[in-house]
Design a protein around this motif. Sequence first.
Motif, PDB file in Angstrom:
ATOM      1  N   VAL A 159      -4.946  -3.748   3.203  1.00 34.54           N
ATOM      2  CA  VAL A 159      -4.837  -2.345   3.603  1.00 34.54           C
ATOM      3  C   VAL A 159      -6.237  -1.736   3.660  1.00 34.54           C
ATOM      4  N   ASN A 160      -6.593  -1.204   4.800  1.00 29.15           N
ATOM      5  CA  ASN A 160      -7.890  -0.546   4.944  1.00 29.15           C
ATOM      6  C   ASN A 160      -7.800   0.841   4.311  1.00 29.15           C
ATOM      7  N   GLN A 161      -8.341   0.973   3.104  1.00 28.45           N
ATOM      8  CA  GLN A 161      -8.254   2.224   2.360  1.00 28.45           C
ATOM      9  C   GLN A 161      -9.018   3.371   3.024  1.00 28.45           C
ATOM     10  N   ASN A 162      -9.916   3.050   3.945  1.00 31.14           N
ATOM     11  CA  ASN A 162     -10.708   4.089   4.602  1.00 31.14           C
ATOM     12  C   ASN A 162      -9.950   4.813   5.707  1.00 31.14           C
ATOM     13  N   VAL A 163      -8.818   4.259   6.129  1.00 32.82           N
ATOM     14  CA  VAL A 163      -8.040   4.909   7.189  1.00 32.82           C
ATOM     15  C   VAL A 163      -6.589   5.154   6.762  1.00 32.82           C
ATOM     16  N   THR A 164      -6.358   5.231   5.466  1.00 29.48           N
ATOM     17  CA  THR A 164      -4.979   5.413   5.001  1.00 29.48           C
ATOM     18  C   THR A 164      -4.381   6.741   5.422  1.00 29.48           C
ATOM     19  N   GLU A 165      -5.226   7.722   5.712  1.00 33.72           N
ATOM     20  CA  GLU A 165      -4.712   9.016   6.152  1.00 33.72           C
ATOM     21  C   GLU A 165      -4.011   8.918   7.503  1.00 33.72           C
ATOM     22  N   GLU A 166      -4.305   7.876   8.264  1.00 31.18           N
ATOM     23  CA  GLU A 166      -3.674   7.685   9.561  1.00 31.18           C
ATOM     24  C   GLU A 166      -2.225   7.204   9.432  1.00 31.18           C
ATOM     25  N   LEU A 167      -1.872   6.691   8.252  1.00 31.53           N
ATOM     26  CA  LEU A 167      -0.510   6.214   8.026  1.00 31.53           C
ATOM     27  C   LEU A 167       0.331   7.349   7.451  1.00 31.53           C
ATOM     28  N   SER A 168       1.521   7.518   7.994  1.00 33.52           N
ATOM     29  CA  SER A 168       2.382   8.624   7.567  1.00 33.52           C
ATOM     30  C   SER A 168       2.937   8.390   6.164  1.00 33.52           C
ATOM     31  N   GLN A 169       3.341   9.464   5.527  1.00 36.13           N
ATOM     32  CA  GLN A 169       3.982   9.361   4.217  1.00 36.13           C
ATOM     33  C   GLN A 169       5.249   8.523   4.319  1.00 36.13           C
ATOM     34  N   ASP A 170       5.935   8.629   5.455  1.00 39.68           N
ATOM     35  CA  ASP A 170       7.135   7.828   5.680  1.00 39.68           C
ATOM     36  C   ASP A 170       6.808   6.338   5.638  1.00 39.68           C
ATOM     37  N   TRP A 171       5.701   5.922   6.247  1.00 41.92           N
ATOM     38  CA  TRP A 171       5.296   4.513   6.228  1.00 41.92           C
ATOM     39  C   TRP A 171       5.061   4.048   4.792  1.00 41.92           C
ATOM     40  N   TRP A 172       4.342   4.872   4.000  1.00 47.57           N
ATOM     41  CA  TRP A 172       4.053   4.506   2.605  1.00 47.57           C
ATOM     42  C   TRP A 172       5.329   4.407   1.775  1.00 47.57           C
ATOM     43  N   SER A 173       6.274   5.313   2.002  1.00 48.69           N
ATOM     44  CA  SER A 173       7.474   5.347   1.161  1.00 48.69           C
ATOM     45  C   SER A 173       8.587   4.426   1.664  1.00 48.69           C
ATOM     46  N   THR A 174       8.431   3.828   2.828  1.00 47.84           N
ATOM     47  CA  THR A 174       9.453   2.896   3.324  1.00 47.84           C
ATOM     48  C   THR A 174       8.857   1.497   3.526  1.00 47.84           C
ATOM     49  N   THR A 175       8.090   1.322   4.563  1.00 53.22           N
ATOM     50  CA  THR A 175       7.550   0.007   4.922  1.00 53.22           C
ATOM     51  C   THR A 175       6.705  -0.587   3.802  1.00 53.22           C
ATOM     52  N   PHE A 176       5.709   0.158   3.365  1.00 54.80           N
ATOM     53  CA  PHE A 176       4.811  -0.340   2.314  1.00 54.80           C
ATOM     54  C   PHE A 176       5.601  -0.619   1.032  1.00 54.80           C
ATOM     55  N   GLN A 177       6.380   0.343   0.606  1.00 52.27           N
ATOM     56  CA  GLN A 177       7.117   0.228  -0.653  1.00 52.27           C
ATOM     57  C   GLN A 177       8.110  -0.938  -0.642  1.00 52.27           C
ATOM     58  N   SER A 178       8.837  -1.094   0.446  1.00 51.41           N
ATOM     59  CA  SER A 178       9.827  -2.182   0.485  1.00 51.41           C
ATOM     60  C   SER A 178       9.156  -3.548   0.506  1.00 51.41           C
ATOM     61  N   ASN A 179       8.022  -3.655   1.150  1.00 54.23           N
ATOM     62  CA  ASN A 179       7.307  -4.935   1.153  1.00 54.23           C
ATOM     63  C   ASN A 179       6.739  -5.265  -0.223  1.00 54.23           C
ATOM     64  N   ILE A 180       6.226  -4.285  -0.922  1.00 55.68           N
ATOM     65  CA  ILE A 180       5.714  -4.508  -2.272  1.00 55.68           C
ATOM     66  C   ILE A 180       6.858  -4.876  -3.211  1.00 55.68           C
ATOM     67  N   ARG A 181       7.983  -4.218  -3.067  1.00 54.13           N
ATOM     68  CA  ARG A 181       9.144  -4.489  -3.918  1.00 54.13           C
ATOM     69  C   ARG A 181       9.584  -5.951  -3.791  1.00 54.13           C
ATOM     70  N   ARG A 182       9.493  -6.504  -2.591  1.00 54.68           N
ATOM     71  CA  ARG A 182       9.905  -7.898  -2.367  1.00 54.68           C
ATOM     72  C   ARG A 182       9.038  -8.901  -3.113  1.00 54.68           C
ATOM     73  N   ILE A 183       7.803  -8.522  -3.417  1.00 47.09           N
ATOM     74  CA  ILE A 183       6.896  -9.445  -4.113  1.00 47.09           C
ATOM     75  C   ILE A 183       7.438  -9.756  -5.502  1.00 47.09           C
ATOM     76  N   GLY A 184       7.914  -8.757  -6.215  1.00 46.25           N
ATOM     77  CA  GLY A 184       8.591  -9.003  -7.477  1.00 46.25           C
ATOM     78  C   GLY A 184       7.787  -8.812  -8.747  1.00 46.25           C
ATOM     79  N   GLU A 185       6.513  -9.134  -8.751  1.00 40.74           N
ATOM     80  CA  GLU A 185       5.680  -8.981  -9.942  1.00 40.74           C
ATOM     81  C   GLU A 185       4.498  -8.073  -9.640  1.00 40.74           C
ATOM     82  N   VAL A 186       4.042  -7.349 -10.669  1.00 45.81           N
ATOM     83  CA  VAL A 186       2.869  -6.497 -10.539  1.00 45.81           C
ATOM     84  C   VAL A 186       1.860  -6.878 -11.616  1.00 45.81           C
TER      85      VAL A 186
END
Length: 97
Positions: free
Chosen positions: A62-89
Amino acid sequence: DFFQQKKHRNKFKDGSTPPPVGQATVFVSHAWRYNFQKTMQALLEYAKLHPDSYFWFDVFCVNQNVTEELSQDWWSTTFQSNIRRIGEVLLVLTPPV
């Protein structure tokens, strides 16, 4: 070199060596302001204890320098669901610099 050691240490049942890249099994959570070397040291220490781990490390994903270009919806759906699938933090914490 750690990756060469891992390559020779781990073998599949058929004797072949696992690839250095695979499906993420550990999401790495860290602050960008932390010392990068200390963050990497934490990953290496974790990998010694869990040699079959594959890390999802945002520095490379994830390019942290352009995260403002990604919508809150993307962070709370696409990003979150993909991280959840990983299983461990793996939460990396270091003292303030």
